[in-house]
Write an enzyme that holds these catalytic residues in place. Structure first.
Site, PDB file in Angstrom:
ATOM      1  N   ARG A  46       0.807  -1.225   0.090  1.00  0.00           N
ATOM      2  CA  ARG A  46      -0.191   0.032   0.060  1.00  0.00           C
ATOM      3  C   ARG A  46       1.060   1.205   0.132  1.00  0.00           C
ATOM      4  O   ARG A  46       1.947   1.332   0.618  1.00  0.00           O
ATOM      5  CB  ARG A  46      -0.866  -0.127   1.250  1.00  0.00           C
ATOM      6  CG  ARG A  46      -2.008  -0.951   1.252  1.00  0.00           C
ATOM      7  CD  ARG A  46      -2.564  -1.048   2.439  1.00  0.00           C
ATOM      8  NE  ARG A  46      -3.324  -2.298   2.616  1.00  0.00           N
ATOM      9  CZ  ARG A  46      -4.023  -2.688   3.699  1.00  0.00           C
ATOM     10  NH1 ARG A  46      -3.982  -1.963   4.873  1.00  0.00           N
ATOM     11  NH2 ARG A  46      -4.498  -3.861   3.827  1.00  0.00           N
ATOM     12  N   THR A  47       0.446   2.190  -0.823  1.00  0.00           N
ATOM     13  CA  THR A  47       1.091   3.470  -0.865  1.00  0.00           C
ATOM     14  C   THR A  47       0.799   4.340   0.580  1.00  0.00           C
ATOM     15  O   THR A  47      -0.258   4.653   0.662  1.00  0.00           O
ATOM     16  CB  THR A  47       0.956   4.365  -1.910  1.00  0.00           C
ATOM     17  OG1 THR A  47       0.835   3.392  -2.975  1.00  0.00           O
ATOM     18  CG2 THR A  47       2.109   5.454  -2.301  1.00  0.00           C
ATOM     19  N   VAL A  48       1.791   4.685   1.304  1.00  0.00           N
ATOM     20  CA  VAL A  48       1.413   5.468   2.561  1.00  0.00           C
ATOM     21  C   VAL A  48       2.156   7.019   2.621  1.00  0.00           C
ATOM     22  O   VAL A  48       2.093   7.361   3.123  1.00  0.00           O
ATOM     23  CB  VAL A  48       1.724   4.813   3.813  1.00  0.00           C
ATOM     24  CG1 VAL A  48       0.477   3.866   4.155  1.00  0.00           C
ATOM     25  CG2 VAL A  48       3.056   4.009   3.966  1.00  0.00           C
TER      26      VAL A  48
END
Lengths: 264, 219
Positions: A46-48
């Site tokens: 996931r892109t955080v």
């Protein structure tokens, strides 16, 4: 062609997913519908943190319309990597979308909306996405992804003409949303929000020329102070007559700079 | 852009709401300032939502959850009306909210919610909720960012708590409106997240919802 792209649907990655090594099988052949995407199953995908980012977006309502502006830079950290990435997107002749923050998420949102517009178009019932409808739809999209803990790290501004009145609203990465006559995202929120709010509250409604002039002034100020700003920018003006885009470039005046001391 | 250290699914917007139930009225109020990280995003954002059945929903906290709760509720109110062929009563709506919020017990709606309305006799009723849906019927309620400032004043003014003269004080709706405005004027001097204006809605059986906006300091 009818678009079948649905951003609310879980996207099944048939190449990377461990459950599907039978390359050549289409998604329709699955006996069990996968409940999550690879990204949802694996927290590491996931892109955080935003990667390619756009800086501020400035927008405000003037007498009879809305004006938006954003530069065309896509920054990769402090590198000015993509120097011609317009961030203001026309949805139809009365609805505009402006995006800031992560630009790959912004692209995804744009594609999702274009698919939605096409879906509406093929119905041929004359219905069109209004700014309020798009704003509402964006709140659901952004909130949906934050609830799945797989957020879009973008700030979405929706502008346009709703029932012959100017409309301006914003949705953030967590799905919080509000409508307001003045919206600034990113560093413009700190550098220009207060200054412009005072001007707009103390003046009677600006006309189109005054609004455009004020917007140029905002962008120039941002160009002076924001390290991630860029000289080339787009201005978009929505009125009842339609949408007008302008590509502009800041003409900075640094002649004051040599005379300034002890300002750090 | 400021480097983010991790991402958190919640955030908090300012907003303070007050609700007071009377024998034949209910008065609710909300300030109209919306802030995000100490910057004012709107000076006209009220936290009072008029529901379809003339109930008033007050909700503050995480705005994304507030909007979602309100939207889901709007749909469920309509479904209720179509299935039962009557508008939902405020106590039934309160129960519905409680169930909806508890449904998100393990990923809560981070909101302080209050629902107010009139019961079948026209008497004001106020129901307060915690973020996971625990519900209490109350005489008055205050929630939101300036709640710690306002709630003890309401305790003293309405119930005579912690004063030399204990006991409930009955007020007309005009007196209640005046009291609430005074309290907001006092609280906005001490809370940076409260200001701009206070909207006061008075709900009675005869006149429906009457709205009054009172300006507050804007700094």
């Amino acid at each position: 062609m009818i678009s079948t792209f649905n951003p609310f649907e879980t996207h099944y990655d048939s190449i990377n997913d461990k459950d599907d090594f039978n390359i050549g099988n289409s998604n329709k052949n699955h006996t069990v519908n996968p409940l999550e995407t690879e990204a949802e199953r694996n927290i590491r995908t996931r892109t955080v943190t935003p990667i390619v980012t756009g800086s501020s977006v400035a927008a405000f309502v003037f007498n009879g319309g809305v004006i938006l502006a954003a530069d065309v830079l896509g920054s990769y950290g402090s590198l000015a990597k993509y120097r011609n990435l317009p961030r203001i997107h026309q949805v139809n002749d009365r609805t505009i979308l402006a995006l800031g923050g992560d630009l790959s998420d912004a692209d995804y949102i744009k594609e999702a909306i274009d698919a939605k517009v096409e879906e509406d178009l093929v119905q041929e019932d004359g219905s069109e996405m209004t700014p309020l409808a798009l704003y509402s739809w964006c709140t659901r999209l952004m909130y949906h992804r934050r609830t799945k803990l797989n957020p879009f790290l973008t700030s979405v501004i929706v502008a346009g003409i709703e029932n012959n009145e100017p409309f301006l609203g914003r949705v953030n990465d967590k799905g919080s949303a509000y409508k307001e006559f003045l919206i600034m995202t990113g560093i413009a929120n700190h550098l220009a929000q207060g200054w412009i709010r005072t001007i707009l509250e103390n003046s009677n409604q600006l006309n189109k020329e005054q609004a455009e002039h004020l917007m140029d002034r905002i962008i120039k100020q941002l160009f002076y102070r924001d390290c991630r700003a860029f000289a080339r920018y787009r201005v978009c003006i929505v009125t009842k007559e339609g949408v007008e885009f302008k590509a502009k470039e800041v003409q900075p005046d640094w002649s004051l700079a040599p005379g300034l001391h002890n300002t750090e | 852009m400021v480097k983010q250290h991790g991402w958190y699914p919640y955030e908090f917007q300012s907003g303070t709401t007050v609700a007071v139930a009377g024998d034949d009225y209910v008065v609710v109020a909300s300030d109209t300032r919306l802030t995000e990280n100490y910057s004012i995003q709107s000076r006209t954002h009220s936290n009072v939502y008029k529901m379809h059945n003339n109930s008033l929903l007050l909700s503050t906290g995480f705005l994304g959850d507030v909007l979602t709760l309100k939207k889901t509720l709007d749909g469920r109110i309509k479904t209720y009306e179509y299935t039962h062929n009557k508008p939902i009563s405020t106590p039934a709506l309160a129960q519905m909210i409680s169930i909806m919020m508890y449904g998100r017990r393990f990923f809560p709606y981070y909101t302080s919610t209050v629902i107010t309305g009139l019961n079948t006799d026209g008497k004001g009723c106020v129901y307060g909720f915690d973020p996971v849906g625990s519900m209490t019927e109350q005489l008055y309620a205050c929630s939101g960012s300036a709640m710690p400032l306002i709630l003890p004043i309401l305790d003293a003014n309405i119930l005579g708590k912690n004063t030399s003269k204990p006991g409930q004080v009955k007020r007309t709706k005009e007196e209640t409106v005046k009291m609430i405005k005074d309290i907001y004027m006092a609280a906005c001097e001490r809370s940076v997240e409260l200001g701009d204006a206070v909207v006061v809605h008075t709900l009675t059986k005869e006149k429906g919802i009457e709205t009054d906006v009172h300006p507050l300091r804007k700094d």
